[in-house]
Design an enzyme around this catalytic site. Structure first.
Site, PDB file in Angstrom:
ATOM      1  N   LYS A  41      94.551 176.306  39.771  1.00 42.22           N
ATOM      2  CA  LYS A  41      95.040 177.419  39.201  1.00 42.22           C
ATOM      3  C   LYS A  41      95.196 177.158  37.470  1.00 42.22           C
ATOM      4  CE  LYS A  41      97.672 178.274  43.157  1.00 42.22           C
ATOM      5  NZ  LYS A  41      99.134 177.855  43.819  1.00 42.22           N
ATOM      6  N   GLY A  42      95.213 175.932  37.142  1.00 37.90           N
ATOM      7  CA  GLY A  42      95.709 175.575  35.875  1.00 37.90           C
ATOM      8  C   GLY A  42      94.831 176.034  34.680  1.00 37.90           C
ATOM      9  N   ASP A  98      91.723 172.927  32.980  1.00 35.03           N
ATOM     10  CA  ASP A  98      92.694 172.567  32.251  1.00 35.03           C
ATOM     11  C   ASP A  98      92.984 171.141  31.450  1.00 35.03           C
ATOM     12  OD1 ASP A  98      93.511 171.536  34.760  1.00 35.03           O
ATOM     13  OD2 ASP A  98      95.281 172.606  34.896  1.00 35.03           O
ATOM     14  N   LYS A 129      93.640 163.360  28.621  1.00 32.38           N
ATOM     15  CA  LYS A 129      94.538 162.368  28.586  1.00 32.38           C
ATOM     16  C   LYS A 129      93.399 161.096  28.600  1.00 32.38           C
ATOM     17  CE  LYS A 129      98.700 163.813  30.844  1.00 32.38           C
ATOM     18  NZ  LYS A 129      99.259 164.051  32.045  1.00 32.38           N
ATOM     19  N   ASP A 157     101.291 173.373  35.320  1.00 29.14           N
ATOM     20  CA  ASP A 157     102.484 173.633  36.149  1.00 29.14           C
ATOM     21  C   ASP A 157     103.455 172.290  36.404  1.00 29.14           C
ATOM     22  OD1 ASP A 157     100.612 172.850  38.250  1.00 29.14           O
ATOM     23  OD2 ASP A 157     102.184 173.007  39.550  1.00 29.14           O
ATOM     24  N   ARG A 163     104.051 177.970  34.494  1.00 31.33           N
ATOM     25  CA  ARG A 163     102.578 178.162  34.092  1.00 31.33           C
ATOM     26  C   ARG A 163     102.646 179.317  33.105  1.00 31.33           C
ATOM     27  NH1 ARG A 163      98.804 175.954  37.902  1.00 31.33           N
ATOM     28  NH2 ARG A 163      99.676 175.676  39.911  1.00 31.33           N
TER      29      ARG A 163
END
Ligand code: IMP
Ligand code: MG
Length: 176
Positions: A41-42, A98, A129, A157, A163
């Site tokens: 969902k990110g 994301d 990252k 999240d 979010r």
């Protein structure tokens, strides 16, 4: 333990960077149609802002995946919770993610999507990252490289919360 969020990237900085990436992607595809694949969902906030600024014919679809850790399931270490709605053969796919951390999710997802014979597959992630990488992933467009900290907001999240923050924050845990 108390949670505390400090701002890392402002709403304005996010907007500006998303616009820049949209411009690069628009130039790259040069009028060809793309199908953006949002990884739920990110990546929802990023995908929505990005597609509004793409000056291209765009279709979109969504996938939801969860990581299997190191187990060797036949699907290749990721479990597909929601697959694409339509076939992708012959299409230009743009995966919208994301954040890439170990790289496990995208490593397997890219292989899975390539096996369905799209015309091309490119990957766009808002955050990376790089220090944390364990699995090889070729990223075509990155919004921001970030340090090894846990970030929340703009779709990302912690336990399904945060979010909706319009900016990116670092999550800290303080002793009570
Ligand atoms: P990977 O498979 O290890 O690359 O994990 C990528 C996924 O882990 C992302 O799509 C996020 O769902 C989650 N994740 C990794 N780092 C963060 C973070 O700093 N904040 C929120 N979610 C994260
Ligand atoms: Mg994700």
């Amino acid at each position: 333990m108390k949670e505390r969020v400090t701002t890392l990237i402002s709403e304005e900085a996010l907007k500006a960077r998303v616009q820049e990436i949209a411009k690069e992607i628009t130039e790259f595809y040069n009028g060809e149609e793309v199908k953006t694949v949002c990884v739920l969902k990110g990546a929802v906030m990023f995908m929505v802002d990005l597609v509004k600024s793409l000056d291209l014919p765009v279709k979109f679809d969504f996938m939801d995946v969860s990581s299997y850790g190191n187990s060797t399931e036949s699907s290749g270490n990721i479990k597909i919770l929601k697959d694409l709605d339509d076939p992708i053969e012959g299409e230009n796919l743009l995966i919208v993610e994301d954040i890439i951390d170990s790289g496990r999710t995208l490593h397997y997802l890219m292989d899975y999507l390539k096996s369905k014979k799209p015309k091309s597959v490119k990957l766009c992630t808002l955050f990376d990252k790089p220090e944390r990488r364990e699995f090889d992933v070729h990223v075509d467009w990155t919004g921001f490289d970030i340090p090894d900290e846990f970030i929340v907001g703009y779709g990302l999240d912690y336990a399904q919360r945060y979010r909706n923050l319009p900016y990116i924050g670092v999550l800290h845990f303080d002793e009570d």
